[in-house]
Design an enzyme around this catalytic site. Structure first.
Site, PDB file in Angstrom:
ATOM      1  N   HIS A  40       0.845  -1.214   0.000  1.00 30.16           N
ATOM      2  CA  HIS A  40       0.000   0.000   0.000  1.00 30.16           C
ATOM      3  C   HIS A  40       0.870   1.251   0.000  1.00 30.16           C
ATOM      4  CE1 HIS A  40      -3.433   2.602   1.409  1.00 30.16           C
ATOM      5  NE2 HIS A  40      -2.423   3.288   1.899  1.00 30.16           N
ATOM      6  N   GLU A  41       1.841   1.298   0.911  1.00 29.82           N
ATOM      7  CA  GLU A  41       2.675   2.510   1.017  1.00 29.82           C
ATOM      8  C   GLU A  41       3.457   2.744  -0.267  1.00 29.82           C
ATOM      9  OE1 GLU A  41       0.876   3.161   4.433  1.00 29.82           O
ATOM     10  OE2 GLU A  41       2.111   4.536   3.287  1.00 29.82           O
TER      11      GLU A  41
ATOM     12  N   HIS B   9       1.682   4.719  -2.742  1.00 31.75           N
ATOM     13  CA  HIS B   9       1.844   6.176  -2.570  1.00 31.75           C
ATOM     14  C   HIS B   9       3.183   6.642  -3.140  1.00 31.75           C
ATOM     15  CE1 HIS B   9      -1.738   6.521  -0.222  1.00 31.75           C
ATOM     16  NE2 HIS B   9      -1.269   5.926   0.855  1.00 31.75           N
TER      17      HIS B   9
END
Lengths: 89, 407
Positions: B116-117, B120
């Site tokens: 997920h990170e 980003h």
């Protein structure tokens, strides 16, 4: 007067949460400044979070909303970049 | 999905883990973070190389509390991690107060949070699709983790589809064009003399099939594969001929529709006790449909019949909103009573009727403009019929390599 001041505890935590993730102005998180805000801003911020999280957009800090705010999550704001103008197809 | 607004100009990115979590084996962390990057390189041409020191694109650190960026961590629970978008450097920070775990239901799964990170770090913001990896909430350990269609569309909006041959264990995905060894093609007289067919669909491994009557053909990059047609029943045991519609969903299953019935196959094996009633498995969808597809614009399932269409969303209750059916004319430029439709492996959506087809532009929500214009001849561009007109059906043909529509 007591009605005007943000109720500490749940409401205050929700206010900090909504500010942290981009639904309210970051200045709300500034502990050194009291923060009065009009009802419609507060209601709109809650509705936006509820809409983003797939909850009913009641604008009320109801139990389901408070519960979702307590879930572990990513620290990046929800509203950033083009996310602000998220247009449903 | 939502794009933050910045992305990397290069696709070969480097990263280093400057500060490891205090409670995990470093080699295991290296492996989990490499897996987390691979989630994104499976669907794009991005590559990620770990370095031990020096200048890198993405720096990774496990920190506690205030750690120098003005965004302190809050101890166990709450905020698990955060990352910076490419324009802000792309670094990823993880809260070392969390109980990070690997392949375990206990604690917080390092692989999933890291994937997920890194979304980003690559330019993706949070998604409002609850099932997407880029949704902001940690969903607990998911041993069968896969990227959601929403995540795939987001990362490919930034860095395009994957074009290189995937040497590794990349996940099969019908929307990813596969570089396959070219198969011999052959012109098929039956299809070239009458290019109208019952349905067209991709299987989970990215192959494209055309069904007509009791037979089927497999398509290649340039036409139909040699050695076809073959009887449908030989490859899809239990499936009848004269199928109305078919599509493969992101669960990898292929659904076939005929009259009031539907079948579900896993590859070419019936996936349970079929046929079932459409009204049972696809409540809200009528019988005798013309065609169906998974739309590239939102990953939802659309059904078409006569002058109407329906949207079916398995994640919603009810799956078909009461506002449907809607007029097919909403899909500007697409005619009524279409024969077939599909989302091809190049990510575009196509509609077929008679011997013609249209390519759909998801952004303008209308038939794509190109030269030659649409409709085009299905025979020439999809079935390798060199005798068919290349240009707009009824228009003049511009000589060029046939069927480069597939690219």
């Amino acid at each position: 007067r007591s009605g005007a001041a943000p109720a500490y505890g749940e409401t205050n935590r929700a206010m900090m949460y909504l500010a942290q993730y981009g639904y309210l102005s970051p200045s709300v998180r500034n502990p050194s400044s009291g923060h009065i805000m009009d009802e419609s801003t507060w209601k709109k911020a809650i509705q936006e979070f509820q809409s983003f999280a797939g909850l009913n957009s009641t604008g009320e800090l109801d139990e389901e909303t408070v519960k979702l705010m307590s879930l572990p999550r990513c620290g990046v704001k929800d509203k950033v970049g083009f996310g602000e103008s998220r247009a449903k197809r | 999905y939502a794009l933050q607004g910045s992305r990397w100009r290069v696709k070969n990115l480097t990263y280093k883990i400057s500060k490891y979590p205090s409670r995990l084996n470093h080699a295991e962390v290296d492996a989990e973070l490499a897996k987390a990057f691979a989630v994104w390189s499976d669907f794009t041409d991005l590559t990620f190389t770990q370095k031990r020191s020096g200048q890198v694109h993405i720096e990774i650190r496990f920190e506690k509390g205030e750690h120098g960026d003005g965004d302190p961590f809050d101890g166990p629970g709450g905020t698990l991690a955060h990352a910076y978008f490419p324009v802000y450097g792309g670094d990823a920070h993880f809260d070392d107060a969390e109980m990070w775990s690997i392949n375990s239901r206990r604690g917080t799964n390092l692989f999933q949070v890291a994937a997920h990170e890194f979304g980003h770090s690559l330019g993706l913001s949070h998604s409002d699709v609850r099932s997407a990896l880029m949704a902001p909430f940690y969903r607990g350990y998911d041993p069968a983790f896969q990227l959601d269609q929403d995540d795939i569309m987001g990362i490919q909006a930034l860095y395009g589809h994957k074009t290189q041959v995937d040497i590794g264990g990349g996940l099969p995905n019908p929307t990813v064009p596969r570089v396959t060894t070219p198969q011999p093609s052959a012109e098929d007289q039956e299809l070239c003399s009458d290019s109208k067919f019952d349905t067209i669909f991709n299987s989970a491994d990215g192959s494209t099939f055309v069904f007509k009557g009791d037979n089927y053909w497999k398509l290649t990059e340039n036409g139909v594969a040699a050695g076809y047609p073959r009887p449908i029943s030989r490859s899809w045991p239990g499936l009848p001929g004269n199928i109305d519609a078919a599509f493969t969903y992101k669960n990898g299953k292929t659904y076939f529709f005929k009259g009031s019935k539907y079948w579900r196959y896993n590859g070419q094996k019936m996936d349970g006790d079929y046929p079932k009633e459409i009204s049972e498995g696809f409540t809200g969808i009528p019988d005798n449909i013309d065609s169906a597809l998974v739309w590239s614009g939102n990953g939802k399932i659309y059904f078409y019949k006569g002058s109407k269409f329906w949207r079916f969303d398995p994640a919603q209750r009810p799956p078909v909103k009461s506002t449907y059916p809607k007029p097919l004319s909403n899909w500007a430029g697409i005619p009524d009573n279409i024969d077939a439709a599909l989302q091809y492996t190049n990510g575009y959506t196509y509609f077929f009727k008679g011997g013609s087809y249209w390519r759909f532009n998801d952004r303008t929500f209308s038939v794509d403009t190109d030269n030659p214009a649409f409709p085009r001849s299905t025979g020439y561009w999809w079935l390798g019929c060199s005798s068919a007109p290349r240009g707009t059906v009824g228009g003049n043909a511009r000589l060029s390599a046939p069927s480069d529509e597939h690219h």
